[in-house]
Motif scaffolding. Structure first.
Motif, short mmCIF file in Angstrom:
data_model
loop_
_atom_site.label_atom_id
_atom_site.label_comp_id
_atom_site.label_asym_id
_atom_site.label_seq_id
_atom_site.Cartn_x
_atom_site.Cartn_y
_atom_site.Cartn_z
N THR A 295 0.84 -1.19 0.00
CA THR A 295 0.00 0.00 0.00
C THR A 295 0.88 1.24 0.00
OG1 THR A 295 -1.76 -1.11 1.17
CG2 THR A 295 -1.74 1.28 1.30
N PHE A 296 0.87 1.96 -1.10
CA PHE A 296 1.60 3.23 -1.16
C PHE A 296 0.60 4.33 -1.50
CE2 PHE A 296 5.01 0.23 -1.75
CZ PHE A 296 6.03 0.80 -1.00
N GLY A 297 0.87 5.53 -0.98
CA GLY A 297 0.03 6.67 -1.34
C GLY A 297 -1.34 6.66 -0.69
N GLY A 298 -1.45 6.06 0.50
CA GLY A 298 -2.70 6.14 1.25
C GLY A 298 -3.62 4.96 1.07
N GLY A 299 -4.68 4.96 1.89
CA GLY A 299 -5.59 3.83 1.99
C GLY A 299 -6.26 3.39 0.70
N TRP A 300 -6.47 4.33 -0.21
CA TRP A 300 -7.22 3.96 -1.41
C TRP A 300 -6.50 2.92 -2.25
CZ3 TRP A 300 -12.13 4.91 -1.42
CH2 TRP A 300 -12.61 6.00 -0.67
N SER A 301 -5.17 2.87 -2.17
CA SER A 301 -4.50 1.86 -2.97
C SER A 301 -4.65 0.48 -2.32
CB SER A 301 -3.05 2.23 -3.25
OG SER A 301 -2.31 2.26 -2.09
N LEU A 302 -5.02 0.44 -1.04
CA LEU A 302 -5.36 -0.86 -0.43
C LEU A 302 -6.74 -1.31 -0.91
CD1 LEU A 302 -4.25 -1.85 3.10
CD2 LEU A 302 -6.27 -2.87 2.12
N ILE A 303 -7.66 -0.35 -1.03
CA ILE A 303 -8.99 -0.66 -1.59
C ILE A 303 -8.81 -1.21 -3.01
CG2 ILE A 303 -11.25 0.27 -2.27
CD1 ILE A 303 -10.93 0.37 0.69
N ALA A 304 -7.89 -0.61 -3.75
CA ALA A 304 -7.64 -1.08 -5.13
C ALA A 304 -7.17 -2.53 -5.13
CB ALA A 304 -6.61 -0.17 -5.80
N GLN A 305 -6.31 -2.87 -4.16
CA GLN A 305 -5.84 -4.26 -4.09
C GLN A 305 -6.98 -5.20 -3.71
OE1 GLN A 305 -1.77 -4.90 -2.39
NE2 GLN A 305 -2.06 -2.82 -1.66
N MET A 306 -7.86 -4.73 -2.80
CA MET A 306 -9.03 -5.55 -2.43
C MET A 306 -9.91 -5.77 -3.65
SD MET A 306 -10.10 -4.00 1.32
CE MET A 306 -11.47 -5.11 1.63
N GLN A 307 -10.06 -4.72 -4.46
CA GLN A 307 -10.91 -4.84 -5.66
C GLN A 307 -10.35 -5.89 -6.61
OE1 GLN A 307 -10.77 -3.77 -9.08
NE2 GLN A 307 -12.96 -4.00 -9.46
N LYS B 241 -13.83 -13.31 -6.59
CA LYS B 241 -15.29 -13.12 -6.59
C LYS B 241 -15.93 -13.38 -5.22
CE LYS B 241 -15.60 -13.97 -11.54
NZ LYS B 241 -14.56 -12.96 -11.75
N LEU B 242 -15.22 -12.97 -4.16
CA LEU B 242 -15.77 -13.11 -2.80
C LEU B 242 -16.88 -12.10 -2.57
CD1 LEU B 242 -12.71 -13.53 -0.40
CD2 LEU B 242 -14.53 -15.16 -0.83
N ILE B 243 -16.67 -10.88 -3.07
CA ILE B 243 -17.70 -9.85 -2.94
C ILE B 243 -17.85 -9.14 -4.28
CG2 ILE B 243 -17.43 -9.41 -0.47
CD1 ILE B 243 -15.75 -6.98 -1.15
N THR B 244 -18.94 -8.39 -4.43
CA THR B 244 -19.14 -7.65 -5.68
C THR B 244 -18.57 -6.25 -5.53
OG1 THR B 244 -21.24 -6.75 -4.95
CG2 THR B 244 -21.32 -8.87 -6.08
N ASN B 245 -18.43 -5.54 -6.67
CA ASN B 245 -17.99 -4.16 -6.65
C ASN B 245 -18.89 -3.30 -5.76
OD1 ASN B 245 -15.66 -3.84 -8.33
ND2 ASN B 245 -16.94 -4.38 -10.08
N GLU B 246 -20.21 -3.55 -5.85
CA GLU B 246 -21.14 -2.77 -5.03
C GLU B 246 -20.88 -2.96 -3.55
OE1 GLU B 246 -24.54 -4.59 -6.60
OE2 GLU B 246 -24.01 -3.73 -8.54
N ILE C 219 -2.90 2.76 -10.08
CA ILE C 219 -3.45 1.67 -9.27
C ILE C 219 -4.88 2.00 -8.85
CG2 ILE C 219 -3.32 0.58 -6.98
CD1 ILE C 219 -0.22 0.66 -7.32
N ILE C 220 -5.08 3.22 -8.37
CA ILE C 220 -6.44 3.61 -7.95
C ILE C 220 -7.37 3.66 -9.16
CG2 ILE C 220 -7.80 5.38 -6.78
CD1 ILE C 220 -5.29 6.08 -5.18
N LEU C 221 -6.85 4.19 -10.27
CA LEU C 221 -7.66 4.27 -11.50
C LEU C 221 -8.15 2.89 -11.92
CD1 LEU C 221 -8.67 5.97 -13.99
CD2 LEU C 221 -6.59 5.21 -15.13
N SER C 222 -7.25 1.90 -11.87
CA SER C 222 -7.64 0.57 -12.34
C SER C 222 -8.77 0.00 -11.49
CB SER C 222 -6.43 -0.38 -12.35
OG SER C 222 -6.08 -0.74 -11.05
N ALA C 223 -8.78 0.36 -10.19
CA ALA C 223 -9.87 -0.10 -9.33
C ALA C 223 -11.16 0.66 -9.61
CB ALA C 223 -9.49 0.05 -7.87
N VAL C 224 -11.03 1.98 -9.81
CA VAL C 224 -12.22 2.80 -10.04
C VAL C 224 -12.95 2.34 -11.31
CG1 VAL C 224 -13.02 5.11 -10.67
CG2 VAL C 224 -11.44 4.82 -8.79
N LEU C 225 -12.18 1.98 -12.32
CA LEU C 225 -12.81 1.51 -13.57
C LEU C 225 -13.71 0.31 -13.28
CD1 LEU C 225 -9.88 1.81 -16.14
CD2 LEU C 225 -11.88 3.31 -15.87
N GLY C 226 -13.24 -0.60 -12.42
CA GLY C 226 -14.06 -1.75 -12.03
C GLY C 226 -15.27 -1.32 -11.22
#
Lengths: 185, 184
Positions: free
Chosen positions: A18-30, A38-43, A122-129
């Protein structure tokens, strides 16, 4: 038990990258939990993140707890928290000893400049999903625009953005469902 | 020593419950650390630099670093536990209720609006991160960083490469481009 250790090692890895704050951890979770396993959905991930963001404390600590609780109860949450904390804790502790040497080092500066360039992608790739399935009705894009403008240009606290989202959510859902009913039958 | 640890724990407990993580913690850390005499102003300024240099969420790194400086490893442990307390108390309780009610009509309508708002927030975060990552302190734009980011988007989105691999590639390219070639 197997569930707990898999959660632990997963979050251990997330923490370490995780670099650059928590959102890049969310990106890894995504990437890991939504796209790969497929443990959870994007929603659902967005829900956990939004709830985590609206509670005091670190957003990512709260989100890790909420995810772990969902998967394996209170212990699951605790295991995610400890896993996430461990690698950064040990690395930072080690780094503190070489702090003065590292802070001005030209190699370290170059490495960090390279890694920083990866954070937004990294964050962008998660947001697209996340964007693929975050919208129950297309009009909800209005919420994204409002919260983006308020956050980026007016520095409005995230709590207010979540509350605005809640109110608009109830209103817009009501209107859209009524329309559907009127058109449908 | 025990008294100092307790004080550190309480400080970070307070910081945890009154902030929302990340950089929003820094002013609170600042006043708590200086008022208790745990750190000097310039040490607090170093927190952000060092917290961004190592992996991990900024909030946790702040707590670790401040705890280390004030009272060594044990200090860091109690500080991290303090700052994470909202997560295993408040977030837990909220989680229990959220899982129970998320299927209810009202909550699911609310979440219909909250999800798109959260996306707006993340886009906002991306803008502020871009400003700090691509524009230097003197206002000059780092075109090499932007090109490197475009390469990363390709690796992540098109080739579906994993995040740790991309970070590794960037570290190596960083040494080559910014270190040895001295680009900006």
């Amino acid at each position: 038990m197997k569930m707990l250790s898999s959660l632990f090692f997963q979050f251990l890895k997330f923490g370490a990258f995780t670099f650059g704050g928590g959102w890049s951890l969310i990106a890894q979770m995504q990437k890991e939990f939504v796209e790969k396993r497929k443990l959870i959905t994007n929603e659902e991930l967005l829900d956990l993140t939004s709830v985590g963001r609206s509670i005091p404390g670190t957003m990512i600590g709260n989100t890790a707890m909420l995810f772990g609780y969902r998967e394996a109860g209170f212990l699951g949450g605790l295991v995610c928290l400890v896993g996430m904390t461990l690698a950064p804790f040990l690395i930072l502790t080690a780094v503190t000893f070489f702090y003065n040497a590292l802070l001005g080092s030209f190699i370290m500066d170059a490495v960090m400049k390279g890694i920083r360039a990866a954070v937004v992608p990294i964050i962008l790739s998660a947001v697209l999903g996340l964007m693929k399935s975050g919208y129950r009705y297309p009009v909800f894009i209005v919420c994204t625009v409002i919260s983006f403008v308020l956050y980026a240009f007016f520095n409005v606290n995230c709590i207010y953005l979540v509350v605005i989202g809640m109110i608009l959510g109830v209103l817009i859902t009501e209107i859209c469902e009524r329309k559907e009913k009127a058109n449908g039958r | 020593m025990a008294g100092k640890l307790l004080q550190l724990f309480l400080s970070f407990l307070k910081i945890g419950f009154t902030s929302f993580g990340g950089l929003s913690m820094v002013p609170l850390v600042n006043s708590e650390m200086i008022s208790h005499g745990f750190m000097t102003q310039s040490e607090v300024m170093d927190i952000v630099a060092i917290a961004e240099m190592t992996p991990g969420p900024l909030g946790l790194n702040c707590a670790t670093f401040a705890g280390l400086r004030a009272a060594g490893i044990l200090g860091a442990v109690v500080s991290v536990i303090g700052v994470l307390t909202p997560s295993f108390t408040l977030a837990y309780v909220v989680g229990v209720f959220f899982e129970k009610f998320r299927k209810s009509r009202t909550v699911s309508s609310m979440m219909n609006g909250v999800r798109p708002s959260a996306i707006g927030m993340i886009l906002g975060v991306m803008v502020s991160l871009s400003l700090s990552n691509y524009v230097g302190e003197t206002g000059d734009i780092s075109y090499v960083s932007i090109l490197l980011s475009l390469l990363d988007v390709f690796l992540l989105v098109k080739l579906k490469m994993s995040i740790p691999k991309v970070i590794g590639i960037n570290a190596v390219l960083g040494i080559i481009l910014f270190g040895f070639l001295g680009l900006n």
